[in-house]
Design an enzyme around this catalytic site. Structure first.
Site, PDB file in Angstrom:
ATOM      1  N   GLY A 138     134.856  30.929  -5.221  1.00 42.60           N
ATOM      2  CA  GLY A 138     134.274  31.922  -6.429  1.00 42.60           C
ATOM      3  C   GLY A 138     134.673  32.667  -6.938  1.00 42.60           C
ATOM      4  O   GLY A 138     136.104  33.096  -7.196  1.00 42.60           O
ATOM      5  N   GLY A 139     134.285  33.405  -8.089  1.00 44.58           N
ATOM      6  CA  GLY A 139     134.149  34.345  -8.877  1.00 44.58           C
ATOM      7  C   GLY A 139     135.214  35.708  -8.584  1.00 44.58           C
ATOM      8  O   GLY A 139     135.186  36.126  -6.648  1.00 44.58           O
ATOM      9  N   SER A 177     134.759  36.629   0.780  1.00 44.08           N
ATOM     10  CA  SER A 177     135.319  37.431   1.829  1.00 44.08           C
ATOM     11  C   SER A 177     133.823  37.580   2.680  1.00 44.08           C
ATOM     12  O   SER A 177     133.691  37.592   4.178  1.00 44.08           O
ATOM     13  CB  SER A 177     136.138  38.471   1.902  1.00 44.08           C
ATOM     14  OG  SER A 177     137.151  38.150   0.527  1.00 44.08           O
ATOM     15  N   HIS A 187     137.622  46.275   3.942  1.00 42.94           N
ATOM     16  CA  HIS A 187     137.426  44.114   5.239  1.00 42.94           C
ATOM     17  C   HIS A 187     137.783  44.628   7.121  1.00 42.94           C
ATOM     18  O   HIS A 187     137.288  44.277   7.370  1.00 42.94           O
ATOM     19  CB  HIS A 187     138.168  43.423   5.017  1.00 42.94           C
ATOM     20  CG  HIS A 187     138.596  43.136   3.024  1.00 42.94           C
ATOM     21  ND1 HIS A 187     137.356  41.818   3.225  1.00 42.94           N
ATOM     22  CD2 HIS A 187     138.366  43.112   1.803  1.00 42.94           C
ATOM     23  CE1 HIS A 187     137.464  41.928   2.029  1.00 42.94           C
ATOM     24  NE2 HIS A 187     137.753  42.171   0.863  1.00 42.94           N
TER      25      HIS A 187
END
Length: 142
Positions: free
Chosen positions: A9-10, A16, A50
């Site tokens: 995707g963009g 993520s 993350h």
């Protein structure tokens, strides 16, 4: 042979997060293979975010910017989440530039074949995240 899943995707589209939630829906030991080199404070903040998102979820983190096939071959986890292939190719090109040469299409294709071979030997699930280059924008500010 591993079950291979591609999430694309963009830029900043939630790839993520989606990939992580999908991985967490699967049973087994999980490893996050991070390909992003920490090069500045913005990147460090994103890496921290993350890591925090995986905290407490029984993830192992493997930081590897270049040798994906080697890491996949040696991983003893059921689920591998590789985030992301776009940065991995960038890292290959960067390393070639540091050595005073250009990474060729043949070199990158060879590394991809090695990675696919490593996936074939893995018994679990491997989730790859990649960008749709040119889809979406990279904001110029927070």
């Amino acid at each position: 042979m591993a079950r291979i899943v591609l999430v694309t995707g963009g830029s900043r589209s939630g790839k993520s997060d989606y990939a992580q939630k999908y991985a967490e829906s699967l049973a087994g030991r999980k490893a996050y293979i991070a390909t992003c080199p920490v090069i500045d404070s913005e990147t460090a903040a994103r890496v921290k975010k993350h890591r925090e998102a995986r905290a407490g979820a029984e993830w192992s983190t493997i930081e590897e910017t270049f040798h994906l096939a080697k890491v996949i071959s040696s991983a003893d986890h059921d689920i591998l989440l590789v985030d992301c292939l776009t940065l991995w190719v960038n890292n290959v090109m960067y390393e070639a530039g540091q050595a005073g040469r250009s990474a060729t299409e043949e070199e990158i294709s060879g590394l991809c074949r090695e990675t696919i071979s490593a996936c074939r030997a893995h018994a679990g699930t491997i989730i790859f995240v990649t960008n749709e280059v040119g889809m979406g924008i990279v904001p110029d500010n927070a």
